[in-house]
Design an enzyme around this catalytic site. Structure first.
Site, PDB file in Angstrom:
ATOM      1  N   LYS A 171       0.850  -1.190   0.000  1.00  0.00           N
ATOM      2  CA  LYS A 171       0.000   0.000   0.000  1.00  0.00           C
ATOM      3  C   LYS A 171       0.889   1.244   0.000  1.00  0.00           C
ATOM      4  O   LYS A 171       1.966   1.228   0.599  1.00  0.00           O
ATOM      5  CB  LYS A 171      -0.861   0.011   1.273  1.00  0.00           C
ATOM      6  CG  LYS A 171      -1.989  -0.995   1.281  1.00  0.00           C
ATOM      7  CD  LYS A 171      -2.824  -0.858   2.545  1.00  0.00           C
ATOM      8  CE  LYS A 171      -3.922  -1.911   2.620  1.00  0.00           C
ATOM      9  NZ  LYS A 171      -4.951  -1.760   1.568  1.00  0.00           N
ATOM     10  N   ARG A 201     -10.118 -11.702   1.809  1.00  0.00           N
ATOM     11  CA  ARG A 201     -10.954 -12.761   1.236  1.00  0.00           C
ATOM     12  C   ARG A 201     -10.255 -14.113   1.302  1.00  0.00           C
ATOM     13  O   ARG A 201     -10.909 -15.154   1.371  1.00  0.00           O
ATOM     14  CB  ARG A 201     -11.351 -12.391  -0.201  1.00  0.00           C
ATOM     15  CG  ARG A 201     -10.202 -12.289  -1.163  1.00  0.00           C
ATOM     16  CD  ARG A 201     -10.550 -11.497  -2.409  1.00  0.00           C
ATOM     17  NE  ARG A 201     -10.683 -10.060  -2.114  1.00  0.00           N
ATOM     18  CZ  ARG A 201     -11.041  -9.140  -3.009  1.00  0.00           C
ATOM     19  NH1 ARG A 201     -11.309  -9.492  -4.259  1.00  0.00           N
ATOM     20  NH2 ARG A 201     -11.151  -7.880  -2.666  1.00  0.00           N
TER      21      ARG A 201
HETATM   22  N1  BES Z   1      -7.938  -3.819   4.255  1.00  0.00           N
HETATM   23  C1  BES Z   1      -8.149  -3.434   2.923  1.00  0.00           C
HETATM   24  C2  BES Z   1      -9.467  -2.711   2.693  1.00  0.00           C
HETATM   25  C3  BES Z   1      -9.652  -1.388   3.384  1.00  0.00           C
HETATM   26  C4  BES Z   1      -9.450  -0.202   2.697  1.00  0.00           C
HETATM   27  C5  BES Z   1     -10.094  -1.335   4.686  1.00  0.00           C
HETATM   28  C6  BES Z   1      -9.660   1.004   3.343  1.00  0.00           C
HETATM   29  C7  BES Z   1     -10.291  -0.134   5.334  1.00  0.00           C
HETATM   30  C8  BES Z   1     -10.077   1.037   4.657  1.00  0.00           C
HETATM   31  C9  BES Z   1      -8.145  -4.663   2.009  1.00  0.00           C
HETATM   32  O1  BES Z   1      -7.372  -5.723   2.424  1.00  0.00           O
HETATM   33  C10 BES Z   1      -7.605  -4.227   0.686  1.00  0.00           C
HETATM   34  O2  BES Z   1      -6.494  -3.806   0.639  1.00  0.00           O
HETATM   35  N2  BES Z   1      -8.426  -4.300  -0.330  1.00  0.00           N
HETATM   36  C11 BES Z   1      -8.047  -3.930  -1.621  1.00  0.00           C
HETATM   37  C12 BES Z   1      -8.576  -5.012  -2.542  1.00  0.00           C
HETATM   38  C13 BES Z   1      -8.011  -4.980  -3.908  1.00  0.00           C
HETATM   39  C14 BES Z   1      -6.543  -5.174  -3.898  1.00  0.00           C
HETATM   40  C15 BES Z   1      -8.682  -6.049  -4.734  1.00  0.00           C
HETATM   41  C16 BES Z   1      -8.655  -2.577  -1.922  1.00  0.00           C
HETATM   42  O3  BES Z   1      -9.765  -2.305  -1.484  1.00  0.00           O
HETATM   43  O4  BES Z   1      -8.024  -1.772  -2.590  1.00  0.00           O
HETATM   44 ZN    ZN Z   2      -5.349  -5.621   1.808  1.00  0.00          ZN
END
Ligand code: BES
Ligand code: ZN
Ligand code: ZN
Length: 484
Positions: A264, A338
Site C-alpha cells: 500500500k 478474502r
Molecule cells: N484492508 C483493505 C481494505 C480497506 C481499505 C479497509 C480502506 C479499510 C479502509 C483490504 O485488504 C484491501 O487492501 N483491499 C483492496 C482489494 C483490492 C486489492 C482487490 C482494496 O480495497 O483496494
Molecule cells: Zn489488503
C-alpha cells in the site's frame, strides 16, 4: 466503565422528588424560560438552568427532542449521547434522569431506558492511549438515578441490555484502536480465550501447525511473510439443547495490512491497524451474547494474522490451495482478507454452521460505492438478509445491499491456471470481494458485511469520539437475539 445495575429506580415519582419539590419555588419560571427560548424543544438542543435554590438540584438539563411524533429510538439515543457528552465535559459525576419525560412518539419506556444506558457508554467512551501523563482520569458517573412510572424490573432489564450493547461496542472499539504492534494475532487469541473463560464458551485456537496439518493454505499464505504466527480463533456458545441451527459469525482479523508485496502507499497504509474490525465486531457480539445468553447456538470463527513482506512472503502469481481444496491464483497480495476468510468460512461449515455472517474491512471499493456511513451487504439468501436488515434498522447501523450476479461469479473464476482469482480487476471491487467469499460459502445461507467504510470515523460524534466505531457489534447481537 460503571455497571448500570447500580441504577436506582423510583416508581412513585414522575419527576425526581427534588425537582417536584422545587416546582412551587420556581413559580412558573421554567415556562417563562421556555417561552423566551432559553429552553428549547429543538432536536439536539441542551439547556442548563441553575435554579439557585437552597435545596434540590443545582442544575437542570433540558434536552430538546424535536417533534413528539418524529421521535425515534435512534434520535433519543443521540440526544442522550449529547447529554452525556455535556455532563462529561463539565465533569458532572451524578445525574438523575426523569425517564418518563422522554417517552413519546414511537418510543416506550423500555426503549428509552435501553437508549439511555447504551448512550451513556457510547458517548463517554475514550481510548485510554499510551501517553505517560494522562491529562484526565476516565470519566465515569458515580450515580445515575432513573425515575420512571413504568414497571421497575422491566426498566432495569432494559437498562441492563442497553449497557451490555454499549459496553460490548466499546470493547470492540478498544481492540480496533489498539496499534498492530500491541495487538498481534496471538494477542487477539489471548483476548478471545479470556472472553471464553469469562462466559464459559467452548473454544479452540488453531496454531500454525494445525493449519498446516489441515491444509489451510489461504490463511497460511497471507501469514507467510510474518514473524507473528497466525491463529484461527474459534468460540462456541451453545444456547440450545443440541448443536444445530448454528449461526456462524466470521470476522476478518488482519491485525495490520501493509498490502504485502502489492504494498500500500503510505497514505493507504496508515490506519490499517483497523483491519481486524470484523474480528472485533464478532468478539464484541460474543461478549454481549455471553451477557444476554440468548437461546441460540453461535460459532465465532476469526482468522487472525498480519499481512507483511519478507523473503518468505507470498507473491502475486502464486497459486495456493485453500482448506476447501479450491485453488486460488493470487493476483493481488492486498486482497488478503478474502483469502483468510475463505479458510475461515470453510472451517465454520465443517463445524456445523447452518448460517454464516461474515464481517470484514474488505475493500476500499465499498467506501467509493456507499460512503462511510453505510456497511455494504451481499447475500445468497433473501430471508436471512431481511433478518439482518431488520436488526440493523433497530440498532441504527445502516446496511445497504449490493448484488452478486452470475457474471460476477464468473469473474472470480476467471483464472486460467487455478479455480479462482483473488483480484479480477477494479470494476465492482466490493462485489468481487463478496463473490469470492461466496465461492467458499456455497449453498449455506450467508450474508457478507463489508465494513471498510464504517469501522472507523474521522469525526467526533454524539455517540463516540473519532476512531473505531465498534460497528456491527450491536447489529450482530440484535440479529442473534431475535433470529428465528
Ligand atoms: N484492508 C483493505 C481494505 C480497506 C481499505 C479497509 C480502506 C479499510 C479502509 C483490504 O485488504 C484491501 O487492501 N483491499 C483492496 C482489494 C483490492 C486489492 C482487490 C482494496 O480495497 O483496494
Ligand atoms: Zn489488503
Ligand atoms: Zn485488508
Amino acid at each position: 466503565m460503571k455497571r448500570l445495575s447500580s441504577v436506582c429506580l423510583k416508581e412513585e415519582n414522575r419527576w425526581p422528588a427534588s425537582l417536584a419539590s422545587m416546582m412551587p419555588a420556581l413559580g412558573g419560571r421554567l415556562t417563562e424560560l421556555w417561552k423566551e427560548g432559553d429552553i428549547s424543544a429543538k432536536r439536539g438542543r441542551i439547556a442548563v438552568i441553575h435554579p439557585f435554590l437552597p435545596t434540590g438540584a443545582k442544575r437542570l438539563y433540558f434536552v430538546g427532542l424535536g417533534k413528539k411524533e418524529e421521535l425515534t429510538f435512534a434520535r433519543l439515543r443521540e440526544a442522550f449521547g449529547k447529554l452525556f457528552r455535556t455532563l462529561k465535559q463539565a465533569k458532572r459525576m451524578k445525574a438523575s434522569v426523569a425517564l418518563d419525560t422522554f417517552t413519546a412518539g414511537d418510543v416506550d419506556g423500555n426503549e428509552a431506558a435501553h437508549a439511555l444506558a447504551e448512550a451513556y457508554h457510547l458517548a463517554t467512551y475514550e481510548f485510554p492511549g499510551y501517553k505517560q501523563k494522562k491529562s484526565e482520569p476516565d470519566y465515569q458517573l458515580e450515580s445515575l438515578i432513573v425515575y420512571t412510572e413504568a414497571e421497575a424490573a422491566e426498566i432495569e432489564a432494559s437498562l441492563f441490555v442497553g449497557s451490555v450493547y454499549g459496553k460490548a461496542t466499546n470493547s470492540a472499539r478498544t481492540l480496533v484502536n489498539t496499534p498492530g504492534n500491541l495487538l498481534t494475532a496471538s494477542d487477539l487469541a489471548d483476548y478471545a480465550v479470556k472472553l471464553a473463560d469469562r462466559y464459559d464458551f467452548d473454544y479452540e485456537i488453531l496454531e500454525k501447525e494445525d493449519m498446516e496439518r489441515l491444509g489451510m493454505g489461504a490463511l497460511l499464505a497471507v501469514n507467510q511473510g510474518s514473524k507473528q504466527p497466525p491463529k484461527l480463533i474459534v468460540l462456541k456458545y451453545q444456547g440450545k439443547d443440541e448443536w444445530k441451527d448454528v449461526i456462524a459469525l466470521v470476522g476478518k482479523g488482519v491485525t495490520f495490512d501493509t498490502g504485502g508485496y502489492c504494498l500500500k502507499p503510505r497514505d493507504g497504509m496508515v490506519d490499517m491497524k483497523t483491519d481486524m474490525a470484523g474480528a472485533a465486531a464478532v468478539l464484541g457480539a460474543m461478549e454481549a451474547i455471553g451477557e444476554l445468553r440468548p437461546e441460540q447456538n453461535v460459532l465465532a470463527v476469526i482468522p487472525a494474522t498480519d499481512n507483511m513482506i519478507s523473503g518468505e512472503a507470498f507473491k502475486p502469481d502464486d497459486v495456493i490451495t485453500s482448506l476447501s481444496g479450491k485453488t486460488i491464483e493470487v493476483k493481488n497480495t492486498d486482497a488478503e482478507g478474502r483469502l483468510i476468510l475463505a479458510d475461515a468460512v470453510t472451517y465454520a461449515k465443517q463445524h456445523g454452521a447452518s448460517y454464516i455472517i461474515d464481517v470484514a474491512t474488505l475493500t476500499g471499493g465499498v467506501i467509493v460505492a456507499l460512503g462511510t456511513d453505510k456497511t455494504g451487504a451481499m447475500t445468497n439468501n433473501e430471508a436471512l438478509f431481511e433478518q439482518l436488515l431488520e436488526a440493523s434498522m433497530e440498532t441504527g447501523e445502516f446496511i445497504w445491499r449490493l448484488p452478486i450476479t452470475e457474471n460476477d461469479r464468473e469473474r472470480v473464476r476467471s483464472s486460467k491456471i487455478a479455480d479462482l482469482n483473488n483480484s479480477p480487476g477494479r470494476e465492482g471491487h466490493a462485489i468481487m470481494g463478496g463473490a469470492f467469499i461466496g465461492e467458499f460459502v456455497e449453498d449455506t445461507p450467508w450474508v457478507h458485511l463489508d465494513i471498510a467504510g464504517t469501522a472507523a470515523t474521522k469525526k467526533d460524534g454524539d455517540l463516540g469520539p473519532a476512531g473505531a466505531t465498534g460497528v456491527m457489534v450491536r447489529t450482530l447481537t440484535a440479529f442473534v437475539e431475535r433470529f428465528e
